[in-house]
Design a protein around this motif. Structure first.
Motif, PDB file in Angstrom:
ATOM      1  N   GLY A   1       0.830  -1.205   0.000  1.00  0.00           N
ATOM      2  CA  GLY A   1       0.000   0.000   0.000  1.00  0.00           C
ATOM      3  C   GLY A   1       0.862   1.253   0.000  1.00  0.00           C
ATOM      4  O   GLY A   1       0.486   2.282   0.561  1.00  0.00           O
ATOM      5  N   TYR A   2       2.032   1.163  -0.634  1.00  0.00           N
ATOM      6  CA  TYR A   2       2.962   2.286  -0.733  1.00  0.00           C
ATOM      7  C   TYR A   2       2.827   2.965  -2.091  1.00  0.00           C
ATOM      8  O   TYR A   2       2.218   2.434  -3.017  1.00  0.00           O
ATOM      9  CB  TYR A   2       4.407   1.775  -0.588  1.00  0.00           C
ATOM     10  N   ILE A   3       3.448   4.138  -2.207  1.00  0.00           N
ATOM     11  CA  ILE A   3       3.473   4.862  -3.479  1.00  0.00           C
ATOM     12  C   ILE A   3       4.702   4.417  -4.269  1.00  0.00           C
ATOM     13  O   ILE A   3       5.806   4.339  -3.718  1.00  0.00           O
ATOM     14  CB  ILE A   3       3.520   6.389  -3.226  1.00  0.00           C
ATOM     15  N   TYR A   4       4.488   4.136  -5.551  1.00  0.00           N
ATOM     16  CA  TYR A   4       5.568   3.693  -6.433  1.00  0.00           C
ATOM     17  C   TYR A   4       6.116   4.889  -7.210  1.00  0.00           C
ATOM     18  O   TYR A   4       5.357   5.622  -7.825  1.00  0.00           O
ATOM     19  CB  TYR A   4       5.013   2.626  -7.392  1.00  0.00           C
ATOM     20  N   VAL A   5       7.430   5.110  -7.153  1.00  0.00           N
ATOM     21  CA  VAL A   5       8.039   6.222  -7.911  1.00  0.00           C
ATOM     22  C   VAL A   5       9.123   5.672  -8.842  1.00  0.00           C
ATOM     23  O   VAL A   5      10.125   5.100  -8.394  1.00  0.00           O
ATOM     24  CB  VAL A   5       8.659   7.294  -6.974  1.00  0.00           C
ATOM     25  N   ASP A   6       8.906   5.872 -10.146  1.00  0.00           N
ATOM     26  CA  ASP A   6       9.840   5.429 -11.188  1.00  0.00           C
ATOM     27  C   ASP A   6      10.693   6.639 -11.595  1.00  0.00           C
ATOM     28  O   ASP A   6      10.256   7.481 -12.374  1.00  0.00           O
ATOM     29  CB  ASP A   6       9.006   4.907 -12.363  1.00  0.00           C
ATOM     30  N   THR A   7      11.906   6.744 -11.058  1.00  0.00           N
ATOM     31  CA  THR A   7      12.720   7.939 -11.324  1.00  0.00           C
ATOM     32  C   THR A   7      13.287   7.937 -12.742  1.00  0.00           C
ATOM     33  O   THR A   7      13.546   8.994 -13.310  1.00  0.00           O
ATOM     34  CB  THR A   7      13.873   8.080 -10.317  1.00  0.00           C
ATOM     35  N   GLY A   8      13.448   6.751 -13.342  1.00  0.00           N
ATOM     36  CA  GLY A   8      13.908   6.670 -14.734  1.00  0.00           C
ATOM     37  C   GLY A   8      12.922   7.363 -15.664  1.00  0.00           C
ATOM     38  O   GLY A   8      13.317   8.003 -16.647  1.00  0.00           O
ATOM     39  N   ALA A   9      11.617   7.259 -15.344  1.00  0.00           N
ATOM     40  CA  ALA A   9      10.583   7.900 -16.162  1.00  0.00           C
ATOM     41  C   ALA A   9      10.774   9.413 -16.169  1.00  0.00           C
ATOM     42  O   ALA A   9      10.489  10.075 -17.172  1.00  0.00           O
ATOM     43  CB  ALA A   9       9.193   7.538 -15.633  1.00  0.00           C
ATOM     44  N   MET A  10      11.275   9.961 -15.067  1.00  0.00           N
ATOM     45  CA  MET A  10      11.483  11.414 -14.987  1.00  0.00           C
ATOM     46  C   MET A  10      12.628  11.841 -15.911  1.00  0.00           C
ATOM     47  O   MET A  10      12.521  12.820 -16.651  1.00  0.00           O
ATOM     48  CB  MET A  10      11.767  11.810 -13.532  1.00  0.00           C
ATOM     49  N   TYR A  11      13.738  11.087 -15.879  1.00  0.00           N
ATOM     50  CA  TYR A  11      14.858  11.385 -16.795  1.00  0.00           C
ATOM     51  C   TYR A  11      14.431  11.184 -18.251  1.00  0.00           C
ATOM     52  O   TYR A  11      14.853  11.919 -19.143  1.00  0.00           O
ATOM     53  CB  TYR A  11      16.072  10.525 -16.450  1.00  0.00           C
ATOM     54  N   ARG A  12      13.592  10.184 -18.484  1.00  0.00           N
ATOM     55  CA  ARG A  12      13.097   9.934 -19.845  1.00  0.00           C
ATOM     56  C   ARG A  12      12.209  11.083 -20.323  1.00  0.00           C
ATOM     57  O   ARG A  12      12.267  11.471 -21.496  1.00  0.00           O
ATOM     58  CB  ARG A  12      12.319   8.613 -19.889  1.00  0.00           C
ATOM     59  N   ALA A  13      11.393  11.633 -19.438  1.00  0.00           N
ATOM     60  CA  ALA A  13      10.497  12.738 -19.819  1.00  0.00           C
ATOM     61  C   ALA A  13      11.313  13.982 -20.176  1.00  0.00           C
ATOM     62  O   ALA A  13      11.003  14.672 -21.159  1.00  0.00           O
ATOM     63  CB  ALA A  13       9.517  13.033 -18.687  1.00  0.00           C
ATOM     64  N   VAL A  14      12.364  14.261 -19.414  1.00  0.00           N
ATOM     65  CA  VAL A  14      13.233  15.405 -19.740  1.00  0.00           C
ATOM     66  C   VAL A  14      13.892  15.163 -21.102  1.00  0.00           C
ATOM     67  O   VAL A  14      13.999  16.069 -21.931  1.00  0.00           O
ATOM     68  CB  VAL A  14      14.300  15.617 -18.647  1.00  0.00           C
ATOM     69  N   THR A  15      14.312  13.925 -21.355  1.00  0.00           N
ATOM     70  CA  THR A  15      14.940  13.563 -22.629  1.00  0.00           C
ATOM     71  C   THR A  15      13.961  13.751 -23.790  1.00  0.00           C
ATOM     72  O   THR A  15      14.335  14.277 -24.849  1.00  0.00           O
ATOM     73  CB  THR A  15      15.430  12.096 -22.582  1.00  0.00           C
ATOM     74  N   LEU A  16      12.717  13.338 -23.580  1.00  0.00           N
ATOM     75  CA  LEU A  16      11.689  13.510 -24.612  1.00  0.00           C
ATOM     76  C   LEU A  16      11.516  14.991 -24.944  1.00  0.00           C
ATOM     77  O   LEU A  16      11.468  15.377 -26.119  1.00  0.00           O
ATOM     78  CB  LEU A  16      10.363  12.907 -24.122  1.00  0.00           C
ATOM     79  N   GLN A  17      11.465  15.831 -23.909  1.00  0.00           N
ATOM     80  CA  GLN A  17      11.316  17.273 -24.150  1.00  0.00           C
ATOM     81  C   GLN A  17      12.517  17.812 -24.927  1.00  0.00           C
ATOM     82  O   GLN A  17      12.367  18.601 -25.855  1.00  0.00           O
ATOM     83  CB  GLN A  17      11.163  18.011 -22.817  1.00  0.00           C
ATOM     84  N   ALA A  18      13.722  17.350 -24.569  1.00  0.00           N
ATOM     85  CA  ALA A  18      14.933  17.807 -25.263  1.00  0.00           C
ATOM     86  C   ALA A  18      14.907  17.389 -26.731  1.00  0.00           C
ATOM     87  O   ALA A  18      15.296  18.161 -27.614  1.00  0.00           O
ATOM     88  CB  ALA A  18      16.172  17.250 -24.570  1.00  0.00           C
ATOM     89  N   LEU A  19      14.432  16.165 -27.003  1.00  0.00           N
ATOM     90  CA  LEU A  19      14.327  15.699 -28.393  1.00  0.00           C
ATOM     91  C   LEU A  19      13.298  16.528 -29.156  1.00  0.00           C
ATOM     92  O   LEU A  19      13.541  16.927 -30.301  1.00  0.00           O
ATOM     93  CB  LEU A  19      13.947  14.207 -28.429  1.00  0.00           C
ATOM     94  N   MET A  20      12.174  16.822 -28.535  1.00  0.00           N
ATOM     95  CA  MET A  20      11.138  17.624 -29.206  1.00  0.00           C
ATOM     96  C   MET A  20      11.649  19.029 -29.500  1.00  0.00           C
ATOM     97  O   MET A  20      11.309  19.619 -30.524  1.00  0.00           O
ATOM     98  CB  MET A  20       9.865  17.681 -28.345  1.00  0.00           C
ATOM     99  N   ASP A  21      12.484  19.557 -28.602  1.00  0.00           N
ATOM    100  CA  ASP A  21      13.041  20.914 -28.794  1.00  0.00           C
ATOM    101  C   ASP A  21      14.315  20.904 -29.647  1.00  0.00           C
ATOM    102  O   ASP A  21      14.953  21.940 -29.807  1.00  0.00           O
ATOM    103  CB  ASP A  21      13.356  21.545 -27.430  1.00  0.00           C
ATOM    104  N   LYS A  22      14.709  19.697 -30.118  1.00  0.00           N
ATOM    105  CA  LYS A  22      15.894  19.545 -30.953  1.00  0.00           C
ATOM    106  C   LYS A  22      17.162  20.084 -30.295  1.00  0.00           C
ATOM    107  O   LYS A  22      18.009  20.727 -30.936  1.00  0.00           O
ATOM    108  CB  LYS A  22      15.692  20.197 -32.321  1.00  0.00           C
ATOM    109  N   ILE A  23      17.293  19.823 -28.992  1.00  0.00           N
ATOM    110  CA  ILE A  23      18.480  20.243 -28.251  1.00  0.00           C
ATOM    111  C   ILE A  23      19.589  19.229 -28.493  1.00  0.00           C
ATOM    112  O   ILE A  23      19.340  18.020 -28.508  1.00  0.00           O
ATOM    113  CB  ILE A  23      18.180  20.305 -26.730  1.00  0.00           C
ATOM    114  N   ASP A  24      20.796  19.691 -28.652  1.00  0.00           N
ATOM    115  CA  ASP A  24      21.953  18.810 -28.793  1.00  0.00           C
ATOM    116  C   ASP A  24      22.194  18.107 -27.448  1.00  0.00           C
ATOM    117  O   ASP A  24      22.145  18.738 -26.403  1.00  0.00           O
ATOM    118  CB  ASP A  24      23.169  19.669 -29.158  1.00  0.00           C
ATOM    119  N   MET A  25      22.468  16.802 -27.495  1.00  0.00           N
ATOM    120  CA  MET A  25      22.609  16.033 -26.255  1.00  0.00           C
ATOM    121  C   MET A  25      23.901  16.357 -25.495  1.00  0.00           C
ATOM    122  O   MET A  25      24.113  15.839 -24.404  1.00  0.00           O
ATOM    123  CB  MET A  25      22.502  14.536 -26.551  1.00  0.00           C
TER     124      MET A  25
END
Ligand code: C5P
Length: 223
Positions: A28-52
């Motif tokens: 009955g705990y809260i599940y937190v997937d921290t990889g999903a957070m790094y992936r979401a930032v990466t998705l935004q960077a790809l959409m904005d065409k930022i150089d990695m």
């Protein structure tokens, strides 16, 4: 019982997500997937065409995105980026290929770590990632580090991707996982490694349920 924090770290494809999700449900705990957070930032960077390699702009994106987790009616946790559900989009091979380049940027980690600590502040979370036991929640009452052979991890991840409809080969997945592990383990800041007080569980040949039962047995004496 009391609400403790449980840290689950390990390399890509070790089964952390499945195990952390099942364990959180069971407790009955809260599940937190921290990889999903790094992936979401990466998705935004790809959409904005930022150089990695552009640390300044990657940091700016991490600082400016709005990230939120919501549990849907079927009990699955969804991740929202600036109000949009990106739970599917963050799992593409393109995001996987780039995420380790984004997550090694100090400004990105600083922001994500701050958010993750807020999520863990009240206790009662099962948090999954690479540096939860070492950096994000060093005071977590229970820490586990899941490993498995790279071949088994690639097999699992490959099956998962095929099931989701991505046409990737086993060899490509194996290469992606090996490359991410290499970058994640050798970056300067918060590299992938077990905390000194983590219990290491080699999951090669174990089912997710067996791993959950192993962890639950350890936890039951403590909460
Ligand atoms: O867990 P997942 O494989 O989705 O994580 C994607 C990537 O995010 C990892 O390969 C790693 O580069 C990064 N990550 C991280 N620290 C965490 C969680 C994930 O650097 N706590």
């Amino acid at each position: 019982g009391r609400f403790v924090n449980i840290a689950i770290d390990g390399p890509a494809g070790a089964g952390k997500s499945t195990v952390a999700k099942l364990l959180a449900e069971k407790l009955g705990y809260i599940y937190v997937d921290t990889g999903a957070m790094y992936r979401a930032v990466t998705l935004q960077a790809l959409m904005d065409k930022i150089d990695m390699g552009d640390e300044k702009n990657l940091t700016r994106i991490a600082e400016s995105v709005d990230l939120a987790f919501k549990v849907d009616e079927t009990g699955n946790t969804r991740i929202f980026l600036n109000g949009f559900d990106v739970s599917q989009q963050i799992r593409t091979p393109e995001v996987s290929r780039n995420v380790s380049l984004v997550s090694r940027v100090p400004g990105v980690r600083r922001k994500m770590t701050r958010l993750q600590r807020e999520l863990g502040a009240a206790g009662g979370v099962v948090m999954e990632g690479r540096d939860i036991g070492t950096q994000v929640l060093p005071e977590a009452e229970m820490k586990f580090f899941l490993t498995a052979s790279v071949e088994e991890r690639a097999r699992r991840r490959h099956a998962e991707l095929i099931q989701r409809g991505f046409a990737v080969s086993y060899a490509e997945v194996l290469e992606d996982i090996a490359r991410r592990d290499e970058i994640d383990s050798h970056r300067a800041l918060a590299p992938l490694k077990p905390a000194s007080d983590a219990e290491i569980i080699d999951c090669t040949g174990m089912t997710a349920q067996q791993v959950v039962d192993t962890i639950a047995a350890r936890v039951s004496g403590r909460i």
